[in-house]
Design a protein around this motif. Structure first.
Motif, PDB file in Angstrom:
ATOM      1  N   HIS A 147      -3.362  -1.328  -9.653  1.00  0.00           N
ATOM      2  CA  HIS A 147      -4.012  -0.690  -8.838  1.00  0.00           C
ATOM      3  C   HIS A 147      -3.244   0.472  -8.343  1.00  0.00           C
ATOM      4  CE1 HIS A 147      -5.932  -0.403  -4.530  1.00  0.00           C
ATOM      5  NE2 HIS A 147      -6.797  -1.468  -4.751  1.00  0.00           N
ATOM      6  N   ASN A 173      -2.890  -4.122   4.973  1.00  0.00           N
ATOM      7  CA  ASN A 173      -1.211  -3.515   5.110  1.00  0.00           C
ATOM      8  C   ASN A 173      -0.378  -4.708   4.969  1.00  0.00           C
ATOM      9  OD1 ASN A 173      -0.141  -1.048   5.122  1.00  0.00           O
ATOM     10  ND2 ASN A 173       0.604  -1.627   7.312  1.00  0.00           N
ATOM     11  N   SER A 220       0.945  -1.272  -0.004  1.00  0.00           N
ATOM     12  CA  SER A 220      -0.026  -0.160   0.017  1.00  0.00           C
ATOM     13  C   SER A 220       0.952   1.274   0.033  1.00  0.00           C
ATOM     14  CB  SER A 220      -0.993  -0.149   1.205  1.00  0.00           C
ATOM     15  OG  SER A 220      -1.372   1.248   1.518  1.00  0.00           O
ATOM     16  N   LEU A 247      -3.434   2.312  -5.750  1.00  0.00           N
ATOM     17  CA  LEU A 247      -2.889   2.517  -4.253  1.00  0.00           C
ATOM     18  C   LEU A 247      -1.879   1.273  -3.704  1.00  0.00           C
ATOM     19  CD1 LEU A 247      -6.356   3.029  -2.487  1.00  0.00           C
ATOM     20  CD2 LEU A 247      -4.852   4.869  -3.300  1.00  0.00           C
ATOM     21  N   ILE A 248      -1.333   0.375  -4.965  1.00  0.00           N
ATOM     22  CA  ILE A 248      -0.470  -0.489  -4.643  1.00  0.00           C
ATOM     23  C   ILE A 248       0.834   0.035  -5.214  1.00  0.00           C
ATOM     24  CG2 ILE A 248       0.323  -2.693  -4.839  1.00  0.00           C
ATOM     25  CD1 ILE A 248      -1.569  -2.429  -2.528  1.00  0.00           C
ATOM     26  N   HIS A 266       2.022   2.041   3.436  1.00  0.00           N
ATOM     27  CA  HIS A 266       2.829   1.159   4.073  1.00  0.00           C
ATOM     28  C   HIS A 266       3.875   1.799   4.621  1.00  0.00           C
ATOM     29  CE1 HIS A 266       4.721  -2.661   4.973  1.00  0.00           C
ATOM     30  NE2 HIS A 266       3.839  -3.371   5.193  1.00  0.00           N
ATOM     31  N   GLU A 269      -3.950  -4.031   0.036  1.00  0.00           N
ATOM     32  CA  GLU A 269      -4.136  -2.548   0.498  1.00  0.00           C
ATOM     33  C   GLU A 269      -4.868  -2.653   1.851  1.00  0.00           C
ATOM     34  OE1 GLU A 269      -4.625   1.384   0.991  1.00  0.00           O
ATOM     35  OE2 GLU A 269      -6.276  -0.031   0.689  1.00  0.00           O
ATOM     36  N   ASN A 316      -6.626  -5.559  -3.683  1.00  0.00           N
ATOM     37  CA  ASN A 316      -7.694  -4.683  -2.559  1.00  0.00           C
ATOM     38  C   ASN A 316      -7.288  -5.279  -1.127  1.00  0.00           C
ATOM     39  OD1 ASN A 316      -8.952  -3.144  -4.173  1.00  0.00           O
ATOM     40  ND2 ASN A 316     -10.422  -4.695  -4.782  1.00  0.00           N
TER      41      ASN A 316
END
Length: 298
Positions: free
Chosen positions: A256, A243, A177, A258-259, A180, A240, A237
């Protein structure tokens, strides 16, 4: 595709009178009446009840009205499909794309392909990335989809009834993420993964990833390995939201938003290439041979 008097019939039925239908069709009421009379005579049916208040459909007329709508819509769709088929030549190659099977490989070598075969065309065919869909598509490559790019090993190809042109041995990386603690790292070490939950696909899916799993289990028991059954957006998902850290390849960098994909200081790699039917069509075989030639020159 169908008797044009059918369209006149629909116009009259919708308008409720010959005169209103004639105005919409820009012809005389007499011409409209003549077309309806001819249609009724040809079909040996009475389609309208004629009164001084206008026209109403008979029972036969209502039945024909419903089916005529379908016939006309289907005929128009048939023409569109035929026109599309005419535009597609033998050189059109259909490439299946999904979040896990991107078409980026084509863009990377497109200029070189275009120089050799300027008339070759490509059609991207998106599909839902489910286990059932993936197996069905790979088993039937050449029917609706010609090529799919992705990760594989020998057993994978054998069980799915397809072959592959290997483009490269791509490194196994880690996806985290963007929030992270490791997200700002340029490269990860095994020590960075200590105490973390490392998501690895279930054993048996790919022997190269299995090798990574076994080595970590033997040499780094401080890294917590968690299984997942299939690569999909759901797994990204899950990574993300939990975590966790997901084993991925660089080709999925845009899967993705958010990755973030980060390389790892290890030497584990997996074959990435173009999967195709065991006996591809001549134009697909031509493309594969061209890509092989391009790879030799790189």
């Amino acid at each position: 595709m169908y008797n044009l008097q059918i369209e006149t019939f629909l116009k009259v039925a919708d308008a409720g009178s010959f005169s209103k239908a004639s105005e919409q069709m820009y012809i005389s009421p007499t011409a409209v009446i003549k077309q309806i009379n001819l249609l009724e005579n040809e079909l040996n049916l009475q389609l309208f009840v004629r009164t001084h208040r206008g026209l109403t459909l008979t029972k036969a007329g209502k039945s024909l009205y419903k089916d005529a709508k379908y016939i006309i819509d289907y005929s128009k769709d048939a023409v569109l499909r035929a026109q599309k088929a005419m535009q597609e030549t033998e050189d059109t190659i259909r490439i299946g794309i999904s979040p896990m099977t991107p078409g980026q490989f084509l863009l990377d070598i497109w200029d070189k392909i275009h120089v050799k075969y300027p008339d070759m065309k490509f059609q991207l065919v998106p599909y839902a990335n489910t286990p059932e869909n993936a197996r069905e598509i790979l088993k039937n490559l050449g029917d609706n989809i010609d090529l799919v790019a992705g990760v594989f090993d020998e057993k994978f190809l054998q069980t799915r009834g397809c072959k592959a042109l290997k483009l490269c041995m791509t490194p196994i990386c880690c996806g985290v993420s963007i929030h992270h603690r490791l997200a700002e790292k340029k490269i990860l070490s095994l020590d960075d993964l200590s105490g973390e939950n490392l998501m690895i696909i279930t054993e048996g899916w790919n022997k190269y990833i299995d090798e990574l799993r076994r080595d970590l289990q033997k040499n780094r028991p401080d890294i917590n390995i968690t299984d997942f059954p299939f690569y999909s957006l759901d797994v990204f998902n899950q990574c993300e939201n939990s975590n966790g850290i997901l084993t991925v390849i660089p080709n999925w960098v845009n899967t993705h938003p958010l990755i973030k994909i980060i390389p790892v200081d290890w030497n584990y790699k997996v074959p990435f290439g173009i999967m195709h039917a065991p006996n591809p069509t001549p134009h697909v075989r031509q493309l594969l041979q061209t890509i092989e030639e391009i790879l030799l020159c790189l």
